[in-house]
Design an enzyme around this catalytic site. Sequence first.
Site, PDB file in Angstrom:
ATOM      1  N   ASP A 122      17.769 -11.720 -28.305  1.00  0.00           N
ATOM      2  CA  ASP A 122      16.516 -12.461 -28.191  1.00  0.00           C
ATOM      3  C   ASP A 122      16.704 -13.828 -28.864  1.00  0.00           C
ATOM      4  OD1 ASP A 122      13.215 -11.662 -28.108  1.00  0.00           O
ATOM      5  OD2 ASP A 122      13.814 -13.270 -29.478  1.00  0.00           O
ATOM      6  N   ASN A 170       9.232 -23.693 -27.537  1.00  0.00           N
ATOM      7  CA  ASN A 170       8.433 -24.023 -26.346  1.00  0.00           C
ATOM      8  C   ASN A 170       7.254 -24.913 -26.719  1.00  0.00           C
ATOM      9  OD1 ASN A 170       9.358 -23.034 -23.914  1.00  0.00           O
ATOM     10  ND2 ASN A 170       8.559 -20.979 -24.261  1.00  0.00           N
ATOM     11  N   ASP A 221      12.988 -23.783 -20.627  1.00  0.00           N
ATOM     12  CA  ASP A 221      13.763 -23.247 -19.493  1.00  0.00           C
ATOM     13  C   ASP A 221      15.223 -23.694 -19.566  1.00  0.00           C
ATOM     14  OD1 ASP A 221      11.613 -21.941 -18.475  1.00  0.00           O
ATOM     15  OD2 ASP A 221      11.280 -23.282 -16.778  1.00  0.00           O
ATOM     16  N   GLU A 242      12.591 -14.235 -22.977  1.00  0.00           N
ATOM     17  CA  GLU A 242      13.753 -14.807 -23.672  1.00  0.00           C
ATOM     18  C   GLU A 242      14.671 -13.706 -24.196  1.00  0.00           C
ATOM     19  OE1 GLU A 242      11.380 -13.466 -25.196  1.00  0.00           O
ATOM     20  OE2 GLU A 242      11.493 -13.938 -27.311  1.00  0.00           O
TER      21      GLU A 242
END
Length: 372
Positions: free
Chosen positions: A235, A243, A252, A277
Amino acid sequence: MVHFQAFWQPWQHILVNVLYALIGITIVFAAQFSRSRFSLLAALWLLFYLSFEYTLPWSAWLKNHKDWMLLTGVGVFALFSVIKDRGLFSVHGPGRLLIIAMCGLIAHVWLWASELIIAQVPKTDPAYDYVQLLALEVPVVFASMVLLWQSLVKANLLLSALLVSFIIWCVQYYQLIALPWEVILTVLVCHYLLVVIIDSYFLAYRDELTALPSRRALNQLALSLGRKYTVAMMDIDHFKKFNDTYGHDIGDQVLKLVASKLSKVRGGGKVYRYGGEEFTVVFPGKSASHAAAELEKLRQAIADYKMVIRDPNRKTKQARNGSKNKGMKTVSITISIGVAARGSKQNFDRVLKLADEALYRAKKNGRNNVSY
Ligand SMILES: Nc1nc2c(ncn2[C@@H]2O[C@H](COP(=O)(O)OP(=O)(O)OP(=O)(O)O)[C@@H](O)[C@H]2O)c(=O)[nH]1
């Protein structure tokens, strides 16, 4: 060429039936898998074939307007390479039909205008031969450049099928090959069908963003694993904050970067995007210690990588244009990894859960580490 015609003659009536069946299947199949461009193309090919095979109200007109047909066709192929597939039975369906009608109209106007221009140039003029090219060759070359560019940029099977159709359409017009249309269309429609099937497979088993195999592919792998294997769940650390700070698009990019680093895993590891993720690496037939050594290398490689991104705090346009590196900054990304080897009588879901619990411990231990 005559030899080809003679060779195919006895097969023609069988091919016609096969062709109708293939076109019908392609129209339904492509529509079902949201590949509306191929449904429409197959329907257009059918209309084209019937127009020349039977005496339909417009057949005679079409036979006398082959230039118009050529231009309309190349326009449709070029435009289809630019637009996206949209649901045929949605609001976009009529829009697609309008695009085809527009191609026909533009082809008509183009031919009319170029005829006027050509008429202005006397035959004795040295430019006469070049002006002749305006009617057909100029738009055909332009359309081929659009298609080639799209094929290079998007590099997918759907574009390659459009490019092949375009080439065949032009080659037939200039009579460079003389195969019956039944043969050409059967091959073309088979190509469409194959492309739609392969594309749907990738859609189902590949993650679109990272191009890694998806969770569905992981479930598929689980069915073929033996008794011994190791699973790692990983992760990206503080990804929500990332983000929020840099935006979803940069997020992304990070996912793609991490995916590309993970895909370099050695030691027999297979990488999947689990979702969001989170990524999973499975080591079939390998122990936890073997996997851990490879995973540690991956973790280190990602932590060491300096990613250059746009600085969200950059101010004015002038400041951005001022120097190449202004407005850019480098960031480091880290991942946490949880590892679990299959114990006796454990199924895949259980091992996955154990790896997830190990991942939780890795997060608790301060992130950027491999836990068991
Ligand atoms: N850009 C982008 N973000 C995604 C995608 N999928 C999931 N996310 C984001 O990933 C973030 C996951 O955040 P959390 O699960 O809270 O975890 P975290 O911020 O990574 O924190 P820790 O895992 O505790 O280190 C959420 O903000 C999701 O919106 C995606 O495809 N693209």
